[in-house]
Write a protein that holds these residues in place. Sequence first.
Motif, PDB file in Angstrom:
ATOM      1  N   ARG A 149      -8.247  -3.147  10.425  1.00  0.00           N
ATOM      2  CA  ARG A 149      -7.385  -4.300  10.171  1.00  0.00           C
ATOM      3  C   ARG A 149      -6.568  -4.616  11.416  1.00  0.00           C
ATOM      4  O   ARG A 149      -5.746  -3.796  11.868  1.00  0.00           O
ATOM      5  N   ALA A 164      -8.781   3.225  -4.469  1.00  0.00           N
ATOM      6  CA  ALA A 164      -8.991   2.538  -3.191  1.00  0.00           C
ATOM      7  C   ALA A 164      -8.871   3.528  -2.028  1.00  0.00           C
ATOM      8  O   ALA A 164      -9.620   3.441  -1.040  1.00  0.00           O
ATOM      9  N   CYS A 207       0.853  -1.197   0.000  1.00  0.00           N
ATOM     10  CA  CYS A 207       0.000   0.000   0.000  1.00  0.00           C
ATOM     11  C   CYS A 207       0.886   1.245   0.000  1.00  0.00           C
ATOM     12  O   CYS A 207       1.250   1.752   1.076  1.00  0.00           O
ATOM     13  N   GLU A 227      -9.206  -7.102  -0.533  1.00  0.00           N
ATOM     14  CA  GLU A 227      -9.285  -5.683  -0.182  1.00  0.00           C
ATOM     15  C   GLU A 227      -8.099  -4.927  -0.775  1.00  0.00           C
ATOM     16  O   GLU A 227      -7.033  -5.506  -1.014  1.00  0.00           O
ATOM     17  N   LYS A 228      -8.294  -3.627  -0.989  1.00  0.00           N
ATOM     18  CA  LYS A 228      -7.217  -2.800  -1.542  1.00  0.00           C
ATOM     19  C   LYS A 228      -6.825  -1.679  -0.585  1.00  0.00           C
ATOM     20  O   LYS A 228      -6.127  -0.743  -0.975  1.00  0.00           O
ATOM     21  N   PRO A 248      -3.277  -6.030   3.466  1.00  0.00           N
ATOM     22  CA  PRO A 248      -4.720  -5.883   3.269  1.00  0.00           C
ATOM     23  C   PRO A 248      -5.390  -7.249   3.343  1.00  0.00           C
ATOM     24  O   PRO A 248      -4.786  -8.265   2.982  1.00  0.00           O
ATOM     25  N   VAL A 276      -6.201  -0.702   3.872  1.00  0.00           N
ATOM     26  CA  VAL A 276      -6.143  -1.057   5.290  1.00  0.00           C
ATOM     27  C   VAL A 276      -6.527   0.182   6.085  1.00  0.00           C
ATOM     28  O   VAL A 276      -6.061   1.284   5.790  1.00  0.00           O
ATOM     29  N   ALA A 285     -11.928   4.360   0.587  1.00  0.00           N
ATOM     30  CA  ALA A 285     -11.777   4.220   2.040  1.00  0.00           C
ATOM     31  C   ALA A 285     -12.052   5.550   2.737  1.00  0.00           C
ATOM     32  O   ALA A 285     -12.658   5.594   3.813  1.00  0.00           O
ATOM     33  N   ALA A 323      -3.518   2.455   1.142  1.00  0.00           N
ATOM     34  CA  ALA A 323      -4.238   1.949  -0.029  1.00  0.00           C
ATOM     35  C   ALA A 323      -3.277   1.568  -1.140  1.00  0.00           C
ATOM     36  O   ALA A 323      -2.165   2.090  -1.239  1.00  0.00           O
ATOM     37  N   GLU A 337      -7.764 -10.301   2.253  1.00  0.00           N
ATOM     38  CA  GLU A 337      -7.918 -10.879   0.914  1.00  0.00           C
ATOM     39  C   GLU A 337      -9.052 -10.187   0.163  1.00  0.00           C
ATOM     40  O   GLU A 337     -10.160 -10.016   0.682  1.00  0.00           O
ATOM     41  N   PHE A 347     -14.232  -2.763   9.632  1.00  0.00           N
ATOM     42  CA  PHE A 347     -13.291  -2.525   8.542  1.00  0.00           C
ATOM     43  C   PHE A 347     -11.866  -2.284   9.037  1.00  0.00           C
ATOM     44  O   PHE A 347     -10.954  -2.076   8.235  1.00  0.00           O
ATOM     45  N   GLN A 367     -15.705   6.151   3.025  1.00  0.00           N
ATOM     46  CA  GLN A 367     -16.270   5.291   4.060  1.00  0.00           C
ATOM     47  C   GLN A 367     -16.066   5.908   5.453  1.00  0.00           C
ATOM     48  O   GLN A 367     -16.991   5.949   6.277  1.00  0.00           O
TER      49      GLN A 367
END
Lengths: 457, 182
Positions: free
Chosen positions: A51, A133, A23, A61-62, A57, A64, A137, A128, A59, A49, A140
């Motif tokens: 980590r 990505a 990332c 996912e793109k 990341p 953290v 994020a 990311a 599996e 969400f 979000q």
Amino acid sequence: MASSPQVDTTGLQAIVLGNVAGCPLVRHIVLAVPEPEALRRFVASLYPFLRFGSNLPAEGEKAVINLSLAAPALKQVLPVDVYAKLETAFRDPPDAERLGDAGASAASSWWEGQFTGDEVGAFVHLFATDDSALEAATAQVVQAATDAGIPELHPRAGGGRLDARYLAPGPVGKGARLHFGYVDGLSNAKVAWDGAPSDVRPVDPRAVVLGYNCDSFPCAPARDPAAVLFRDSSYLAFRWIYQDVAAFERFLTEKGPPLFPAMAPAVAREMLAAKLMGRWRDGTPLALSPDAPAPERGDEAFTFASDPIGLACPVSAHIRVMNPKGERLSGMAATTGIPQVVRRGMPYGPELAGDRDDGVDRGVLGMFVCASIREQFMRLAAWATRNNFSDVFPAHGKDQDTLIGNRAVPGATRTFAIPSAGGTGRVDALPDFLRTKGTQYLMLMSRRAMQQVCGLD
Amino acid sequence: MITALNMTVPLKQDPESLEKLQQLKAAFADHIQPAIDAVLRKSKIVHFARVLVIHDKFLQVITEFDGDPMEYTEFFRRELPAVFKPIFELAEGAPDWDDLNNQDTFFEASKGLNVTALGRSTDGRPDQGWLFSYFDKSVREIEEALAGGGSGALITAEPTDASGSTVANAPAGPASPQLADG
């Protein structure tokens, strides 16, 4: 000394375990101090969400996402007697004087004047794989904060966030290069989570996570039940550091050739860069290869035991001040030992083109993970500000870390001595290469601590 | 950078605590003083130190040392728990030693008991107040000067040259590899 504990890493946030692999993009979103219920709602919506247990990341996912809370936010949700057991250095605003943040780095100038540290409730750290990505994020997190009624704080005068990304990749198998041209990540020792520190993984986990207070690794909360509550959580010192790349490169150009007149000017510049850091810019430690880069030796273990006066690596070179391995410590330092912190960080801002300052903000967003802000992070800052922890330094103890020292600290010298077999070269007017733009103390709670503190089911 | 610590501890006034205070005073010269002396000597940063009891109402630990109070207090917490434990057990309002015996709370407690001297700091540290020092040199500098090493001078002009120039300094011999571009 009590033996090192075996730590269950499944509950640790990603950045405690390592730089987030794969990332190259990072964003830190700063949030205001929430009301208690707003904080619980926000954490509850973000929690699925977050980590834990891996610095990769998940599996498929793109990105953290990690979350750290500042003292004012924890104060909202902790019982008074439990909050009072947290380290005072964490609960109090960062002590800029003890961090060596004087002059242009003074706390009054932090966060570009947009807010003060006591207004900060949380940092959300996003890592990311690519821009889309990162934006997904971000959306979000912002939605979760908005739904909970928690305002975002923008640390840039123009309203921007703190974004970072790696610059050009370093040599094969090494980290990326930072703004001053050094390869990153080589001095970042690994943690022995299995409880068996070794040459490969030398850092004791008690230097990184809370809950294992002992004489050698003191931390707060020191005693149960608060120590149990926060076990496997970590303190995080976040630093926004501006790097004056033009001044640095100009310094190399102006001072390198006269310091090393037998060398071609370009080689002399690199030699001076190496003497400042203690490594060649490709990562080769001077302790192993003092005369020329040898990148194949960059990962080898080394100490300064055989170089007491700094013939290979000057005693005030950055990596030697931060980790004087094998150096005989004196006075108080002989009792307290070398502080260990785990560094995570990434450069921000574009690379400088040429050697003239373009007025663009660039530097590094540094994260220092530790079990005691005072005992580890602040002690290292004090060592950088005043080199007085070993008899290898001049008796006045007023020299500084060559790269990160703040020359505006009262009484500090600006001297850099470079011993060689033929004599000692000396710079008497080291400039400031860095400027602190912000410091925030945060806590990276373990999964279990977050569940209990924020009332998650 | 010489730092002054003027730790002033208000003492409990109940009969039992006052009795313990008398015991501490009686034991000081033969038992406590040698322990402190050994640690101060080992530290190589302490210029002066003394412990006072004022009318059985306050106990003062007054020292002048080189460096930072944070490191200093931690050094003494680790090296002299047998001295500080009975002192803090006599202190009015101090936490239990088990809570205090931690680098963080011990520093905060010590800082809270430190009395800032009157006057203005001469080295830019507002929490220090005024401290006069004739030499303004570290213990190591004084030791080296007395031994004939170092510069040999205890009183010098301010050493910092802020002119921005780089100068030659080749004490180790004639083959110095460097420069004089100043």
